[in-house]
Design a protein around this motif. Structure first.
Motif, mmCIF file in Angstrom:
data_model
loop_
_atom_site.group_PDB
_atom_site.id
_atom_site.type_symbol
_atom_site.label_atom_id
_atom_site.label_comp_id
_atom_site.label_asym_id
_atom_site.label_seq_id
_atom_site.Cartn_x
_atom_site.Cartn_y
_atom_site.Cartn_z
ATOM 1 N N ILE A 295 25.899 69.777 32.494
ATOM 2 C CA ILE A 295 25.658 71.182 32.916
ATOM 3 C C ILE A 295 24.780 71.017 34.158
ATOM 4 C CG2 ILE A 295 23.662 71.174 31.311
ATOM 5 C CD1 ILE A 295 24.025 74.313 31.051
ATOM 6 N N GLY A 296 23.926 70.147 33.995
ATOM 7 C CA GLY A 296 22.868 69.656 35.233
ATOM 8 C C GLY A 296 23.579 69.626 36.433
ATOM 9 N N LEU A 297 24.761 68.748 36.561
ATOM 10 C CA LEU A 297 25.406 68.581 37.958
ATOM 11 C C LEU A 297 26.099 69.774 38.313
ATOM 12 C CD1 LEU A 297 26.475 64.817 37.632
ATOM 13 C CD2 LEU A 297 24.696 65.778 39.054
ATOM 14 N N SER A 298 26.885 70.432 37.183
ATOM 15 C CA SER A 298 27.925 71.530 37.387
ATOM 16 C C SER A 298 26.807 72.998 38.020
ATOM 17 C CB SER A 298 28.218 72.211 36.146
ATOM 18 O OG SER A 298 29.345 71.257 35.710
ATOM 19 N N ASN A 299 25.662 72.744 37.568
ATOM 20 C CA ASN A 299 24.693 74.108 38.056
ATOM 21 C C ASN A 299 24.240 73.557 39.525
ATOM 22 O OD1 ASN A 299 24.642 75.369 35.657
ATOM 23 N ND2 ASN A 299 22.648 75.001 35.084
ATOM 24 N N LEU A 300 24.086 72.198 39.725
ATOM 25 C CA LEU A 300 23.732 71.616 41.038
ATOM 26 C C LEU A 300 24.693 72.210 41.991
ATOM 27 C CD1 LEU A 300 21.910 70.139 43.067
ATOM 28 C CD2 LEU A 300 23.073 68.184 42.258
ATOM 29 N N ARG A 301 25.872 71.817 41.696
ATOM 30 C CA ARG A 301 27.167 72.630 42.628
ATOM 31 C C ARG A 301 26.981 73.708 42.784
ATOM 32 N NH1 ARG A 301 30.837 68.691 43.739
ATOM 33 N NH2 ARG A 301 31.121 66.790 42.373
#
Length: 334
Positions: A295-301
Motif C-alpha cells: 500500500i505504501g508504494l501504491s499510494n506513493l505512485r
C-alpha cells in the motif's frame, strides 16, 4: 456587471459614429446612453432568462418568443427612442405628419447589439465553466491527496507501534528511547507535515529519526547506509513523500531477512532534479521477476500523479535484493 461593460462599449462605438455624422458630442453621448440602456436590459433578459429556459420540444413557444423579441428590438425600441426625443435626449426621431416610420433604422442598431451581447455572454459563460471545472478538478485532487496522506500516516504509525510492542513484550531497555523517538516523528507529522511543502532538511531529519527507531530493533548484524547529496537544503518537497520507500525497505526487506540484512538509502537533489535510491536485502526470491507493491508504494505512485508531471518510479526484485528508484523533476509541480 458583464452586460454593463458591454453596454459601455456600445455607447463608446455609438458615440464615435454619431460624432462622425456631424452630431455634437454631448447630444451624441446622451442619445447613445439612452438607447443602450434599453438594449442592455432587453439583451440581459433574453440571454440570462429566456434562452436558458427554452425547451426544444416546445417549438411553438420558441416561435412566440422570437416574434416577441423582434417586436422588442424594433417597434418598442422605436417608441423608446421617441420617448428620448420627448425628454430632449435625441433629435433623430422626428417623422413628418402622416409618414409611416421605417423600423429598419432601429433594427440596424438593435439586432447587431443582440449578436454582440450574445457572443460576449457565451464566451464569458464558457470561460466561467472552464474555470469552475478547473477548480473542481483541483479540489478533487486535493481531497484525494489528503486521503492518500491519511492512509500513509496510519500505515507508518502501525509499523512503528508494532516495533514498540515487540520491544515492550521483551521488556527491552530500548522501549523508552523508542517511544521518545516516535514522539519526535509524531510532532513532525502533526505540526510540520500538514502543509503542502517542507524543506528537504526537515524530511531528511525525520527519515534519520525513523532509521534510528528501526535500528533499536536489530543487533549489529543490520547494515544501514544513509547518505545524501543535496544542493539546497531549503529546497521544498512534499512532506513524508519519501518515507514509504524507507518503510518498505525495513518492513518488507530487512525485517524478513535472516542472514546479513542491509538497507542502503541515497538522496540527491541538483538543479531541482531529485533522485532517491533505496536498496534492501530480501529472502531468496524464486518468482518470475514480478513485483507485488504494498500500500505504501501504491499510494506513493498515486501521490506523484497528483503532484508532478515529470517523475519516474521503478522497482526491481532480484534473487535476494530489492531496489526502488524515484526520480522527480521538482519544477514540474502541478
Amino acid at each position: 456587471m458583464l452586460y454593463a461593460w458591454v453596454g459601455l462599449a456600445i455607447v463608446v462605438m455609438c458615440t464615435i459614429q454619431e460624432v462622425y455624422h456631424h452630431a455634437t458630442f454631448g447630444m451624441a453621448l446622451l442619445e447613445c446612453i439612452w438607447l443602450t440602456i434599453y438594449l442592455t436590459l432587453v439583451n440581459y433578459v433574453l440571454f440570462e432568462y429566456t434562452v436558458p429556459r427554452l425547451r426544444v420540444r416546445k417549438f411553438y413557444i420558441g416561435i412566440l418568443l422570437f416574434v416577441l423579441y423582434i417586436f422588442l428590438f424594433t417597434a418598442l425600441f422605436h417608441h423608446w427612442a421617441q420617448l428620448g426625443h420627448l425628454l430632449h435626449l435625441n433629435d433623430d426621431y422626428i417623422d413628418p405628419p402622416g409618414k409611416h416610420h421605417d423600423l429598419g433604422e432601429e433594427a440596424s442598431f438593435s439586432i447587431p447589439s443582440a449578436f454582440i451581447f450574445g457572443i460576449v455572454s457565451h464566451l464569458y459563460k464558457h470561460a466561467q465553466l472552464r474555470q469552475t471545472a478547473q477548480q473542481l478538478r483541483i479540489e478533487k485532487q486535493t481531497a484525494e491527496l489528503n486521503y492518500l496522506k491519511s492512509q500513509t500516516n496510519p500505515h507508518f504509525l502501525f509499523n512503528t507501534l508494532n516495533n514498540i510492542y515487540s520491544l515492550a513484550r521483551d521488556k527491552s531497555d530500548q522501549a523508552p528511547e523508542t517511544i521518545l523517538r516516535l514522539s519526535k516523528i509524531l510532532r513532525y507529522m502533526l505540526y510540520e507535515a500538514g502543509g503542502s511543502f517542507v524543506a528537504v532538511e526537515q524530511e531528511l531529519k525525520v527519515i534519520g529519526d525513523y532509521i534510528s527507531l528501526e535500528k533499536l530493533r536489530y543487533d549489529e548484524s543490520l547494515r544501514i547506509n544513509f547518505n545524501y547529496d543535496v544542493e539546497d537544503m531549503k529546497q521544498a518537497v512534499p512532506p513524508l513523500l519519501l518515507m514509504p520507500m524507507v518503510e518498505n525497505a525495513f518492513k518488507h526487506g530487512a525485517s524478513e531477512t535472516r542472514i546479513h540484512p542491509f538497507v542502503d538509502i541515497h538522496l540527491s537533489i541538483a538543479q531541482r532534479k531529485l533522485a532517491f535510491y533505496v536498496r534492501n536485502s530480501t529472502e531468496e526470491h524464486n518468482g518470475n521477476g514480478q513485483v507485488r507493491e504494498n500500500i505504501g508504494l501504491s499510494n506513493l505512485r498515486r501521490q506523484l500523479e497528483l503532484l508532478y508531471t515529470d517523475y519516474e518510479v521503478s522497482v526491481e526484485q532480484k534473487q535476494s535484493e530489492f531496489s526502488a528508484t524515484l526520480k522527480i523533476n521538482l519544477a514540474s509541480h502541478v
